[in-house]
Design a protein around this motif. Structure first.
Motif, PDB file in Angstrom:
ATOM      1  N   GLU A  49       0.789  -0.823   0.173  1.00  0.00           N
ATOM      2  CA  GLU A  49      -0.218   0.169  -0.047  1.00  0.00           C
ATOM      3  C   GLU A  49       0.885   1.755   0.336  1.00  0.00           C
ATOM      4  O   GLU A  49       0.077   1.980  -1.022  1.00  0.00           O
ATOM      5  CB  GLU A  49      -0.856   0.237   1.533  1.00  0.00           C
ATOM      6  N   GLU A  50       2.384   0.794   0.228  1.00  0.00           N
ATOM      7  CA  GLU A  50       3.387   2.348   0.041  1.00  0.00           C
ATOM      8  C   GLU A  50       3.902   2.857  -0.652  1.00  0.00           C
ATOM      9  O   GLU A  50       4.525   3.602  -1.425  1.00  0.00           O
ATOM     10  CB  GLU A  50       4.044   2.347   1.826  1.00  0.00           C
ATOM     11  N   ILE A  51       3.807   1.144  -1.954  1.00  0.00           N
ATOM     12  CA  ILE A  51       5.259   1.264  -2.813  1.00  0.00           C
ATOM     13  C   ILE A  51       4.526   2.573  -4.129  1.00  0.00           C
ATOM     14  O   ILE A  51       5.515   3.371  -4.548  1.00  0.00           O
ATOM     15  CB  ILE A  51       4.479  -0.062  -3.884  1.00  0.00           C
ATOM     16  N   ALA A  55       8.184   4.618  -4.802  1.00  0.00           N
ATOM     17  CA  ALA A  55       8.282   4.799  -6.009  1.00  0.00           C
ATOM     18  C   ALA A  55       9.698   5.804  -6.374  1.00  0.00           C
ATOM     19  O   ALA A  55      10.218   5.430  -7.140  1.00  0.00           O
ATOM     20  CB  ALA A  55       6.865   3.996  -7.338  1.00  0.00           C
ATOM     21  N   GLY A  56       8.916   6.920  -6.616  1.00  0.00           N
ATOM     22  CA  GLY A  56       9.452   8.400  -7.493  1.00  0.00           C
ATOM     23  C   GLY A  56      10.985   8.223  -6.535  1.00  0.00           C
ATOM     24  O   GLY A  56      12.040   9.141  -6.759  1.00  0.00           O
ATOM     25  N   ARG A  57      11.045   7.049  -5.084  1.00  0.00           N
ATOM     26  CA  ARG A  57      12.923   7.706  -4.715  1.00  0.00           C
ATOM     27  C   ARG A  57      13.772   5.915  -5.384  1.00  0.00           C
ATOM     28  O   ARG A  57      14.859   6.486  -5.191  1.00  0.00           O
ATOM     29  CB  ARG A  57      12.571   7.473  -3.106  1.00  0.00           C
ATOM     30  N   GLU A  82       2.185  -3.959  -8.824  1.00  0.00           N
ATOM     31  CA  GLU A  82       2.070  -2.053  -8.457  1.00  0.00           C
ATOM     32  C   GLU A  82       3.602  -2.266  -9.127  1.00  0.00           C
ATOM     33  O   GLU A  82       2.917  -0.481 -10.555  1.00  0.00           O
ATOM     34  CB  GLU A  82       2.009  -2.089  -7.318  1.00  0.00           C
ATOM     35  N   PHE A  83       4.041  -2.545  -9.109  1.00  0.00           N
ATOM     36  CA  PHE A  83       5.518  -1.245  -9.854  1.00  0.00           C
ATOM     37  C   PHE A  83       5.582  -1.614 -10.928  1.00  0.00           C
ATOM     38  O   PHE A  83       6.008  -0.263 -11.635  1.00  0.00           O
ATOM     39  CB  PHE A  83       6.641  -2.431  -9.214  1.00  0.00           C
ATOM     40  N   PHE A  88       8.020   0.141 -14.202  1.00  0.00           N
ATOM     41  CA  PHE A  88       8.868  -0.266 -13.928  1.00  0.00           C
ATOM     42  C   PHE A  88       9.289  -1.070 -15.041  1.00  0.00           C
ATOM     43  O   PHE A  88       8.456  -2.136 -14.908  1.00  0.00           O
ATOM     44  CB  PHE A  88       9.266  -0.368 -12.106  1.00  0.00           C
ATOM     45  N   LYS A  89      10.537  -1.161 -15.682  1.00  0.00           N
ATOM     46  CA  LYS A  89      10.437  -2.007 -16.811  1.00  0.00           C
ATOM     47  C   LYS A  89      11.265  -3.539 -16.346  1.00  0.00           C
ATOM     48  O   LYS A  89      10.998  -4.986 -16.978  1.00  0.00           O
ATOM     49  CB  LYS A  89      11.567  -1.710 -17.438  1.00  0.00           C
ATOM     50  N   ASP A  90      11.944  -3.829 -15.082  1.00  0.00           N
ATOM     51  CA  ASP A  90      12.463  -5.103 -14.970  1.00  0.00           C
ATOM     52  C   ASP A  90      12.448  -4.968 -13.252  1.00  0.00           C
ATOM     53  O   ASP A  90      12.883  -5.366 -12.051  1.00  0.00           O
ATOM     54  CB  ASP A  90      14.338  -4.589 -15.041  1.00  0.00           C
ATOM     55  N   VAL A  91      11.213  -6.369 -13.954  1.00  0.00           N
ATOM     56  CA  VAL A  91      10.554  -6.619 -12.398  1.00  0.00           C
ATOM     57  C   VAL A  91      10.389  -7.599 -11.699  1.00  0.00           C
ATOM     58  O   VAL A  91      10.335  -8.875 -12.861  1.00  0.00           O
ATOM     59  CB  VAL A  91       9.158  -5.917 -11.667  1.00  0.00           C
TER      60      VAL A  91
END
Length: 111
Positions: A49-51, A55-57, A82-83, A88-91
């Motif tokens: 719930e905090e992603i 994420a901006g960091r 979520e990422f 985000f490309k590489d998860v």
């Protein structure tokens, strides 16, 4: 809407990344309380719930590996999705999580 499939990483593949000192961001998707008790070495505590707030960091081109409590825990997959939805490309999702890591007697950290 088309949903990307979450790619997974096995225990052996993750261990190899540690041994090779590869660059990746390891994300513990469990609660902060669970993270404080025990987490994989170098992991960041970012509950699902905090992603969006966190994420901006992070660099969207960096490899992100999510994990949670183990194979029965859905949080790591939810975090990976979520990422991915945030660009985000590489998860990768490490499904075995802290349970498998600990069962194989690899070290953990606590806060």
């Amino acid at each position: 809407m088309y949903e990307q499939k979450v790619r997974t990483i096995s225990f052996d593949e993750l261990l190899q990344k540690f041994k090779n000192n590869e660059r990746f961001v390891l994300v513990d998707a469990r609660s902060g309380e669970d993270y404080d008790k025990s987490h994989l070495p170098g992991a960041l505590s970012i509950p699902v719930e905090e992603i969006r707030d966190y994420a901006g960091r992070l660099d969207k081109d960096e490899e992100i590996i999510t994990y949670c409590g183990g194979f029965q825990c859905p949080a790591s997959t939810m975090a990976a999705k979520e990422f991915m939805s945030l660009g985000f490309k590489d998860v990768l999702d490490y499904k075995g999580g802290i349970q498998e890591w600990s069962e194989k007697r690899y070290p953990t950290e606590s806060s």
